[in-house]
Design an enzyme around this catalytic site. Structure first.
Site, PDB file in Angstrom:
ATOM      1  CB  CYS A 180     -37.159 -10.999  61.440  1.00  0.00           C
ATOM      2  SG  CYS A 180     -35.779 -10.156  61.496  1.00  0.00           S
ATOM      3  CB  VAL A 181     -36.150  -5.748  57.728  1.00  0.00           C
ATOM      4  CG1 VAL A 181     -35.464  -5.621  56.609  1.00  0.00           C
ATOM      5  CG2 VAL A 181     -38.299  -6.007  57.620  1.00  0.00           C
ATOM      6  CE  LYS A 188     -32.015   0.533  53.053  1.00  0.00           C
ATOM      7  NZ  LYS A 188     -31.229   1.220  53.492  1.00  0.00           N
ATOM      8  N   GLY A 189     -38.889   0.863  55.642  1.00  0.00           N
ATOM      9  CA  GLY A 189     -40.588   0.992  55.222  1.00  0.00           C
ATOM     10  C   GLY A 189     -40.679  -0.563  54.337  1.00  0.00           C
ATOM     11  CG  LEU A 428     -49.581 -14.106  72.283  1.00  0.00           C
ATOM     12  CD1 LEU A 428     -50.504 -12.336  71.101  1.00  0.00           C
ATOM     13  CD2 LEU A 428     -50.008 -14.585  71.507  1.00  0.00           C
TER      14      LEU A 428
HETATM   15  C1  LIG Z   1     -56.300  -9.694  59.683  1.00  0.00           C
HETATM   16  C2  LIG Z   1     -54.896  -9.687  59.883  1.00  0.00           C
HETATM   17  C3  LIG Z   1     -53.841  -9.105  60.088  1.00  0.00           C
HETATM   18  C4  LIG Z   1     -52.349  -9.373  60.290  1.00  0.00           C
HETATM   19  C5  LIG Z   1     -51.797  -8.848  60.352  1.00  0.00           C
HETATM   20  C6  LIG Z   1     -51.044  -7.804  61.819  1.00  0.00           C
HETATM   21  C7  LIG Z   1     -50.287  -7.197  62.435  1.00  0.00           C
HETATM   22  C8  LIG Z   1     -48.741  -7.916  63.217  1.00  0.00           C
HETATM   23  C9  LIG Z   1     -48.773  -6.696  62.991  1.00  0.00           C
HETATM   24  C10 LIG Z   1     -46.598  -6.888  63.529  1.00  0.00           C
HETATM   25  C11 LIG Z   1     -46.530  -7.881  64.078  1.00  0.00           C
HETATM   26  C12 LIG Z   1     -45.618  -8.293  64.616  1.00  0.00           C
HETATM   27  C13 LIG Z   1     -44.815  -8.807  65.822  1.00  0.00           C
HETATM   28  C14 LIG Z   1     -43.490  -9.534  66.186  1.00  0.00           C
HETATM   29  O1  LIG Z   1     -42.698 -10.131  65.475  1.00  0.00           O
HETATM   30  S1  LIG Z   1     -42.662  -8.696  67.639  1.00  0.00           S
HETATM   31  C15 LIG Z   1     -40.832  -8.784  67.207  1.00  0.00           C
HETATM   32  C16 LIG Z   1     -40.350  -7.845  65.872  1.00  0.00           C
HETATM   33  N1  LIG Z   1     -38.968  -8.042  65.580  1.00  0.00           N
HETATM   34  C17 LIG Z   1     -38.322  -7.925  65.494  1.00  0.00           C
HETATM   35  O2  LIG Z   1     -37.525  -7.360  66.712  1.00  0.00           O
HETATM   36  C18 LIG Z   1     -36.483  -8.111  65.086  1.00  0.00           C
HETATM   37  C19 LIG Z   1     -35.316  -7.139  64.998  1.00  0.00           C
HETATM   38  N2  LIG Z   1     -36.141  -6.060  63.873  1.00  0.00           N
HETATM   39  C20 LIG Z   1     -36.784  -5.960  62.718  1.00  0.00           C
HETATM   40  O3  LIG Z   1     -36.320  -7.093  62.136  1.00  0.00           O
HETATM   41  C21 LIG Z   1     -37.059  -4.401  62.460  1.00  0.00           C
HETATM   42  O4  LIG Z   1     -36.798  -3.652  63.054  1.00  0.00           O
HETATM   43  C22 LIG Z   1     -38.004  -4.221  62.018  1.00  0.00           C
HETATM   44  C23 LIG Z   1     -38.977  -5.859  61.060  1.00  0.00           C
HETATM   45  C24 LIG Z   1     -38.865  -5.165  63.607  1.00  0.00           C
HETATM   46  C25 LIG Z   1     -38.878  -3.597  62.095  1.00  0.00           C
HETATM   47  O5  LIG Z   1     -38.212  -3.070  60.500  1.00  0.00           O
HETATM   48  P1  LIG Z   1     -38.264  -1.265  60.966  1.00  0.00           P
HETATM   49  O6  LIG Z   1     -37.519  -1.026  62.099  1.00  0.00           O
HETATM   50  O7  LIG Z   1     -36.395  -1.860  59.414  1.00  0.00           O
HETATM   51  O8  LIG Z   1     -39.177  -0.944  60.495  1.00  0.00           O
HETATM   52  P2  LIG Z   1     -39.570   0.136  58.697  1.00  0.00           P
HETATM   53  O9  LIG Z   1     -38.804   0.739  59.167  1.00  0.00           O
HETATM   54  O10 LIG Z   1     -39.598  -1.387  58.031  1.00  0.00           O
HETATM   55  O11 LIG Z   1     -40.634   0.487  59.651  1.00  0.00           O
HETATM   56  C26 LIG Z   1     -41.560   1.528  60.354  1.00  0.00           C
HETATM   57  C27 LIG Z   1     -42.926   0.960  61.038  1.00  0.00           C
HETATM   58  O12 LIG Z   1     -42.759  -0.346  61.252  1.00  0.00           O
HETATM   59  C28 LIG Z   1     -43.259  -0.521  62.398  1.00  0.00           C
HETATM   60  N3  LIG Z   1     -42.818  -1.449  63.629  1.00  0.00           N
HETATM   61  C29 LIG Z   1     -41.284  -1.369  63.505  1.00  0.00           C
HETATM   62  N4  LIG Z   1     -41.482  -2.924  64.340  1.00  0.00           N
HETATM   63  C30 LIG Z   1     -42.698  -3.264  64.795  1.00  0.00           C
HETATM   64  C31 LIG Z   1     -43.565  -4.430  65.431  1.00  0.00           C
HETATM   65  N5  LIG Z   1     -42.881  -5.056  66.170  1.00  0.00           N
HETATM   66  N6  LIG Z   1     -44.382  -4.459  65.013  1.00  0.00           N
HETATM   67  C32 LIG Z   1     -45.319  -3.476  64.727  1.00  0.00           C
HETATM   68  N7  LIG Z   1     -45.223  -3.010  63.864  1.00  0.00           N
HETATM   69  C33 LIG Z   1     -43.586  -2.160  64.401  1.00  0.00           C
HETATM   70  C34 LIG Z   1     -42.766   1.113  63.163  1.00  0.00           C
HETATM   71  O13 LIG Z   1     -43.583   1.608  63.900  1.00  0.00           O
HETATM   72  C35 LIG Z   1     -42.905   2.138  61.983  1.00  0.00           C
HETATM   73  O14 LIG Z   1     -44.582   2.511  61.638  1.00  0.00           O
HETATM   74  P3  LIG Z   1     -45.288   3.934  62.679  1.00  0.00           P
HETATM   75  O15 LIG Z   1     -44.446   3.562  63.846  1.00  0.00           O
HETATM   76  O16 LIG Z   1     -44.750   4.555  61.369  1.00  0.00           O
HETATM   77  O17 LIG Z   1     -46.180   3.735  61.651  1.00  0.00           O
END
Ligand SMILES: CCCCCCCCCCCCCC(=O)SCCNC(=O)CCNC(=O)[C@H](O)C(C)(C)COP(=O)(O)OP(=O)(O)OC[C@H]1O[C@@H](n2cnc3c(N)ncnc32)[C@H](O)[C@@H]1OP(=O)(O)O
Length: 429
Positions: A180-181, A188-189, A428
């Site tokens: 969450c942001v 903004k990435g 999940l």
């Molecule tokens: C080995 C260990 C590995 C651990 C890590 C495993 C991966 C975990 C992955 C995370 C699993 C989380 C599971 C949950 O919690 S899912 C719940 C998500 N949270 C919400 O819906 C809460 C409200 N929303 C927000 O706070 C923002 O919109 C968020 C923070 C979601 C995105 O912020 P914003 O809109 O300002 O984006 P940006 O400009 O910074 O960045 C844009 C890039 O981010 C990619 N993006 C956006 N949303 C998601 C998302 N839900 N999963 C994966 N990626 C996501 C997007 O495709 C783009 O990349 P690309 O399409 O250009 O490539």
């Protein structure tokens, strides 16, 4: 069978009351269409650089199943946190501290829900502690970003350890959630920085795979599931606009349609207790072994994830002649309602893990509906995972139609083919 019972002939088919189809991922919009990226042709600047299944690889059966990248020797990877803008700093959130738990709670309450929805997900503090502090958890995976000057939280991401069985291999993974942001920092990435930082910290614990879900299509889901919703308190849900009456349906008919008996029907149906942990673990392990991707529960996990906790998780079982034959559970997530003179929340129950060995699934789950209604829940949601499809229609869960799906992902693990929801033994949120 009385008329109000599920499965009675007269009432099958035309439900005529539509449950909120957007209860997915707790993104409850109560009829407001929330647009989500459901596009497999979109480019993904960030995700295309990550070790995840890529869109171009869909259908390529020559790729080996398993880790996409090998584990890096600990000495070779980044020891320092990713760099943030000057005004911000990383913080590790100690969820055992009441003050920090409240900060995370308030941050998510304010920023996690979709602002276009009148129903706002409100994970309780107890829920967050339960979800974020399971056995063997790492505090370093509860990651906040705050403003240096004011100490205000502006971003959050979390991971918890989980053993997940993929086909016949049990893989130590991180379950990633609550990304969450704050709104001012969106687009903004920041999300990629949070993902990279949690990845770094997970790697520091020598874990190389992760599981997560999203309502958006990202590269690339290994399964796409849907929530179905069963109205327990239709009058309230219709009054607050969570559900709507369809043509030819009146409120009194709706109330009658969703009426449930006063008490569970199956003999031996009772709440789970601590002494049941070994038997429930055996039952679950046997049941979950048949799914392509599933949770690998041991007794310590079962004690944490499934022993009842008020307002968080509820578990019941069927015991016959000292033998536990069936098990069912659900967790609680309330939604707040704005601007309603009569109600402030919608109480949602979410189906968790259920095993029906002796009792039929519809019979077992009908008892769960009865107890959840008794506990004050307004709606019972269930994903179409595991064998859930075997009871959804019969118990009058609303067909989600083409409502948004919940997509499941693995990080750094390639599956040769996608799984149907019924091949998934993993819940999940
Ligand atoms: C080995 C260990 C590995 C651990 C890590 C495993 C991966 C975990 C992955 C995370 C699993 C989380 C599971 C949950 O919690 S899912 C719940 C998500 N949270 C919400 O819906 C809460 C409200 N929303 C927000 O706070 C923002 O919109 C968020 C923070 C979601 C995105 O912020 P914003 O809109 O300002 O984006 P940006 O400009 O910074 O960045 C844009 C890039 O981010 C990619 N993006 C956006 N949303 C998601 C998302 N839900 N999963 C994966 N990626 C996501 C997007 O495709 C783009 O990349 P690309 O399409 O250009 O490539």
């Amino acid at each position: 069978m009385s008329k109000s019972q599920p499965g009675s002939k007269e009432e099958k088919g035309d439900q005529s009351v539509r449950a909120n189809p957007f209860a997915n991922k707790h993104d409850s919009s109560g009829g407001t269409i929330v647009r989500r990226s459901q596009d497999y042709s979109k480019t993904h600047k960030f995700w295309e650089t990550q070790p995840v299944a890529q869109f171009k690889d869909i259908g390529d059966t020559s790729l080996p199943e398993g880790p996409i990248e090998p584990a890096t020797p600990l000495s070779e990877f980044k020891q320092e946190p990713y760099i943030l803008p000057d005004a911000l700093e990383w913080t590790t959130c100690d969820m055992n501290s009441d003050d920090m738990c409240s900060q995370v709670y308030n941050f998510l309450k304010e920023n996690y829900p979709d602002e276009r929805s009148p129903f706002r997900v409100d994970y309780s503090r107890d829920f967050l502690r339960w979800a974020l502090c399971p056995p063997r958890y790492h505090q370093s995976w509860h990651i906040g970003v705050r403003v240096k000057a004011s100490k205000k939280l502006v971003a959050f991401i979390s991971g918890v350890p989980a053993r997940i069985k993929v086909r016949d291999v049990v893989v130590n993974m991180a379950k990633i959630d609550f990304l969450c942001v704050i709104k001012q920092y969106r687009s903004k990435g920041f999300a990629p920085i949070l993902v990279k930082e949690v990845t770094r910290r997970v790697h520091l614990e020598n874990i190389w795979q992760a599981a997560y879900t999203s309502l958006d299509i990202l590269p690339t889901p290994f399964s796409s599931c849907q929530y179905w919703g069963r109205l327990l308190n239709p009058k309230k849900l219709i009054d607050v606009g969570y559900s709507e009456l369809r043509q030819r349906m009146t409120m009194s008919r709706a109330v009658k349609l969703y009426k449930l008996p006063d008490a569970p029907i199956t003999p031996g149906f009772r709440e789970m207790e601590r002494r049941d942990v070994p038997a429930v673990t055996r039952l679950l392990r046997k049941y979950l072994s048949q799914f392509g991707v599933a949770t690998d529960f041991d007794e310590i996990d079962v004690e944490h994830w499934l022993l009842p906790r008020k307002d968080v998780v509820y578990s019941y079982l069927v015991e016959t002649h000292d033998v536990i034959t069936d098990f069912c559970s659900f967790y609680a997530v309330p939604f707040t309602i704005s601007d309603n003179p009569k109600y402030t929340t919608v109480e949602c129950a979410y189906s968790y893990y259920n095993v029906a060995e002796t009792t039929s699934f519809p019979k077992l789950m009908n008892d769960v509906l009865i107890v959840s209604k008794k506990k004050g829940f307004d709606v019972f949601n269930a994903l179409d995972v595991m064998h859930n499809k075997s009871f959804l229609k019969e118990l009058k869960f609303d067909d989600p139609g083409d409502a948004a799906k919940l997509h499941y992902y693995l990080y750094n693990y390639h599956l040769r083919s996608a799984l149907k929801p019924s091949e998934l033994g993993l819940v999940l949120w």
